[in-house]
Design a protein around this motif. Structure first.
Motif, PDB file in Angstrom:
ATOM      1  N   ALA A   1       0.837  -1.201   0.000  1.00 30.28           N
ATOM      2  CA  ALA A   1       0.000   0.000   0.000  1.00 30.28           C
ATOM      3  C   ALA A   1       0.874   1.254   0.000  1.00 30.28           C
ATOM      4  O   ALA A   1       0.609   2.213  -0.751  1.00 30.28           O
ATOM      5  N   ARG A   2       1.905   1.252   0.836  1.00 29.31           N
ATOM      6  CA  ARG A   2       2.783   2.428   0.902  1.00 29.31           C
ATOM      7  C   ARG A   2       3.449   2.699  -0.446  1.00 29.31           C
ATOM      8  O   ARG A   2       3.568   3.859  -0.871  1.00 29.31           O
TER       9      ARG A   2
ATOM     10  N   MET B   1      -1.752   7.326   3.634  1.00 30.62           N
ATOM     11  CA  MET B   1      -0.340   7.080   3.931  1.00 30.62           C
ATOM     12  C   MET B   1      -0.096   7.172   5.439  1.00 30.62           C
ATOM     13  O   MET B   1       0.623   6.334   6.023  1.00 30.62           O
ATOM     14  N   ALA B   2      -0.700   8.151   6.103  1.00 29.06           N
ATOM     15  CA  ALA B   2      -0.558   8.275   7.554  1.00 29.06           C
ATOM     16  C   ALA B   2      -1.121   7.035   8.249  1.00 29.06           C
ATOM     17  O   ALA B   2      -0.533   6.520   9.206  1.00 29.06           O
ATOM     18  N   HIS B   3      -2.272   6.564   7.766  1.00 27.21           N
ATOM     19  CA  HIS B   3      -2.887   5.361   8.339  1.00 27.21           C
ATOM     20  C   HIS B   3      -1.947   4.157   8.200  1.00 27.21           C
ATOM     21  O   HIS B   3      -1.762   3.387   9.162  1.00 27.21           O
TER      22      HIS B   3
ATOM     23  N   GLY C   1       4.339   5.944  14.420  1.00 23.72           N
ATOM     24  CA  GLY C   1       3.320   6.894  14.851  1.00 23.72           C
ATOM     25  C   GLY C   1       3.668   8.341  14.589  1.00 23.72           C
ATOM     26  O   GLY C   1       2.816   9.124  14.145  1.00 23.72           O
ATOM     27  N   ARG C   2       4.899   8.737  14.883  1.00 29.36           N
ATOM     28  CA  ARG C   2       5.262  10.155  14.705  1.00 29.36           C
ATOM     29  C   ARG C   2       5.287  10.542  13.221  1.00 29.36           C
ATOM     30  O   ARG C   2       4.875  11.653  12.861  1.00 29.36           O
ATOM     31  N   ALA C   3       5.755   9.646  12.372  1.00 26.81           N
ATOM     32  CA  ALA C   3       5.697   9.913  10.930  1.00 26.81           C
ATOM     33  C   ALA C   3       4.246  10.017  10.476  1.00 26.81           C
ATOM     34  O   ALA C   3       3.896  10.842   9.627  1.00 26.81           O
ATOM     35  N   ALA C   4       3.378   9.188  11.063  1.00 24.90           N
ATOM     36  CA  ALA C   4       1.956   9.238  10.713  1.00 24.90           C
ATOM     37  C   ALA C   4       1.362  10.594  11.068  1.00 24.90           C
ATOM     38  O   ALA C   4       0.550  11.146  10.308  1.00 24.90           O
ATOM     39  N   VAL C   5       1.751  11.153  12.210  1.00 18.03           N
ATOM     40  CA  VAL C   5       1.259  12.481  12.608  1.00 18.03           C
ATOM     41  C   VAL C   5       1.681  13.524  11.586  1.00 18.03           C
ATOM     42  O   VAL C   5       0.889  14.400  11.194  1.00 18.03           O
ATOM     43  N   VAL C   6       2.928  13.453  11.123  1.00 15.60           N
ATOM     44  CA  VAL C   6       3.425  14.425  10.132  1.00 15.60           C
ATOM     45  C   VAL C   6       2.595  14.346   8.848  1.00 15.60           C
ATOM     46  O   VAL C   6       2.167  15.374   8.302  1.00 15.60           O
TER      47      VAL C   6
ATOM     48  N   GLY D   1      -6.246  12.368  14.579  1.00 10.32           N
ATOM     49  CA  GLY D   1      -6.661  12.064  15.942  1.00 10.32           C
ATOM     50  C   GLY D   1      -6.193  10.695  16.393  1.00 10.32           C
ATOM     51  O   GLY D   1      -5.694  10.518  17.518  1.00 10.32           O
ATOM     52  N   GLU D   2      -6.327   9.709  15.528  1.00 13.56           N
ATOM     53  CA  GLU D   2      -5.897   8.354  15.881  1.00 13.56           C
ATOM     54  C   GLU D   2      -4.384   8.298  16.088  1.00 13.56           C
ATOM     55  O   GLU D   2      -3.890   7.651  17.030  1.00 13.56           O
ATOM     56  N   ALA D   3      -3.628   8.988  15.210  1.00 20.33           N
ATOM     57  CA  ALA D   3      -2.166   8.970  15.321  1.00 20.33           C
ATOM     58  C   ALA D   3      -1.704   9.690  16.591  1.00 20.33           C
ATOM     59  O   ALA D   3      -0.786   9.224  17.282  1.00 20.33           O
ATOM     60  N   LEU D   4      -2.332  10.818  16.918  1.00 18.65           N
ATOM     61  CA  LEU D   4      -1.961  11.540  18.134  1.00 18.65           C
ATOM     62  C   LEU D   4      -2.229  10.699  19.373  1.00 18.65           C
ATOM     63  O   LEU D   4      -1.426  10.662  20.317  1.00 18.65           O
ATOM     64  N   CYS D   5      -3.375  10.021  19.401  1.00 14.75           N
ATOM     65  CA  CYS D   5      -3.672   9.149  20.537  1.00 14.75           C
ATOM     66  C   CYS D   5      -2.639   8.029  20.646  1.00 14.75           C
ATOM     67  O   CYS D   5      -2.232   7.635  21.751  1.00 14.75           O
TER      68      CYS D   5
END
Length: 452
Positions: A331-332, A358-360, A368-373, A399-403
């Motif tokens: 997928a990526r 892509m974040a998902h 996780g931190r790359a997902a937030v970006v 929201g999911e990535a921050l959590c």
């Protein structure tokens, strides 16, 4: 008396039905139109070649095909078409007959594509310019600009260009249909899905009422089908599939690769809704192949994104950890291509969902931190192009990535905003999914187990 029905594509003479192929039904409509219009002229091979079903035939084959049909019809007791002896393969008209259509002549013009003609009457025009051609130029200029701005993601300019096209006088039925379809696309990207569907349904009804040409009718079917599936309302999925299949029948055997790509894309999304990811993958590959063959930028970026999306969903559905990771990595790879294509061409910037998916995927791969970006970048783009649906998707992913990285207070705020956006758009399944994420985040903050 010769009766022609555009509604059910039938020709009857003195009450007897005449069995005709779609191409010859078009020909009889053209000949009958000339008779009903009061003109006593012969139709030329060039006139016939302009018809959509005859466009790829050569002049000789057109003439020979028509004469073979006339001989067969005469043997069956029909004698309806004549040609002057000295131009037997080039000129045709109906023999003297009273002609009745089941629609106004303006609808017959639209069905035959005669309203597409750029007329060039003899010079000089008053002032040296044709008002009709000027109007056509202003309308088409505004429509092309609207479509370009939509693909670039500038909805304000796209809306301005649509309003300019609407102000042009003397619009033909097909012009009004095209306006409705493009307005529907703009409303969709503004997150006004019910209004978008209503405009598309109006366009489809107008196509059916005016006997619009088969390609415009196919495009209207595709548009209504797409929005029916987009609304996440299962009761609409059967109708959407029927409309896609109707469009496919209309253009079957043609080279309308863009429309074929859109149909494959739509059927792929319906397969996703039914959780048949193998079928969805096959449809999306076919859609990308059609788009690539036409070098159609919008379809290429959509195809790359959809392949990434379905592989991400495959990863979500798998239990085996190694298989999940393999699906997410594939997928990526597709999403990286989609994002690069959009960045290089600007086509598809109206949506930031490629960045969100892509974040998902990165979040599921433990980054996780790359997902937030990536999710913040998706939210910034969605806000810049004023795309409400993309904004909701980005907020959910953010929201999911921050959590996931421990910033639950900000994550819950983003999820609440996503919940409100989905609810306002009528996306109830998405709103319920986000509500579940909020409940999970609150439970974890209190040290409890996630709620079911």
């Amino acid at each position: 008396m010769l009766r022609l029905s555009l509604t059910d594509r039938r020709v009857t003479a003195e009450g007897r039905p005449l069995a005709l192929s779609p191409a010859f039904f078009q020909l009889y409509c053209l000949l009958a139109y000339e008779r009903a219009s009061g003109r006593d002229r012969f139709v030329t091979v060039r006139d016939v070649r302009r018809l959509s079903r005859w466009g790829r035939a050569t002049p000789d084959s057109i003439g020979k095909s028509i004469h073979r049909h006339v001989r067969r019809a005469q043997r069956a007791g029909w004698d309806l078409i004549e040609s002057p002896p000295r131009a037997a393969t080039k000129l045709f008209r109906l023999k003297d007959a009273h002609v009745v259509f089941d629609t106004p002549l303006s609808a017959v013009e639209s069905f035959l594509g005669l309203d597409l003609a750029v007329t060039t009457p003899s010079y000089p025009w008053p002032g040296g310019r044709s008002p009709a051609v000027d109007r056509m130029f202003r309308f088409l200029w505004a429509m092309v600009r609207a479509r370009m701005e939509l693909e670039r993601g500038d909805l304000v300019r796209a809306r301005s260009m649509i309003e300019e096209a609407e102000r042009v006088e003397g619009q033909r039925p097909r012009d009004r249909i095209l306006l409705l379809l493009l307005t529907s696309s703009i409303l969709e990207h503004e997150g006004r899905f019910d209004e978008a569907l209503a405009k598309a349904q109006d366009a489809l009804a107008m196509c059916r009422a005016h006997g619009g040409d088969y390609l415009t009718l196919a495009r209207a079917c595709i548009r209504v089908g797409f929005l029916g599936a987009m609304l996440r309302q299962p009761h609409r999925y059967g109708e959407a599939r029927d409309l896609y299949l109707e469009a496919q029948r209309l253009i079957e055997g043609s080279q309308h690769l863009i429309e074929l790509s859109q149909i494959a894309t739509g059927l792929g999304h319906l397969a996703r809704r039914a959780h048949d990811l193998d079928d969805a993958l096959a449809y999306f590959i076919r859609a990308l192949e059609y788009a690539a063959a036409e070098a159609w930028g919008w379809g290429i970026q959509a195809g790359l994104f959809n392949l990434g999306l379905v592989q991400a969903e495959r990863g979500d559905s798998l239990q085996d950890q190694r298989a999940r990771q393999a699906a997410y990595l594939e997928a990526r790879a597709w999403l990286e291509r989609a994002v690069e294509f959009v960045d290089r061409t600007g086509i598809g910037r109206y949506s930031s969902e490629g960045l969100s998916v892509m974040a998902h995927v990165l979040l599921r791969l433990g980054r996780g931190r790359a997902a937030v970006v990536w999710a913040r970048a998706a939210l910034d783009r969605a806000r810049a192009v004023q795309n409400r649906k993309s904004r909701a998707v980005a907020l959910e992913t953010l929201g999911e990535a921050l959590c996931a990285i421990g910033d639950r207070a900000e994550g819950i705020r983003a999820l609440r905003e996503a919940y409100s956006e989905y609810g306002a758009m009528g996306f109830e399944p998405d709103a319920r999914r986000v509500l579940h994420l909020i409940a999970e985040a609150r439970s974890r903050r209190r040290g409890g187990k996630p709620r079911p």
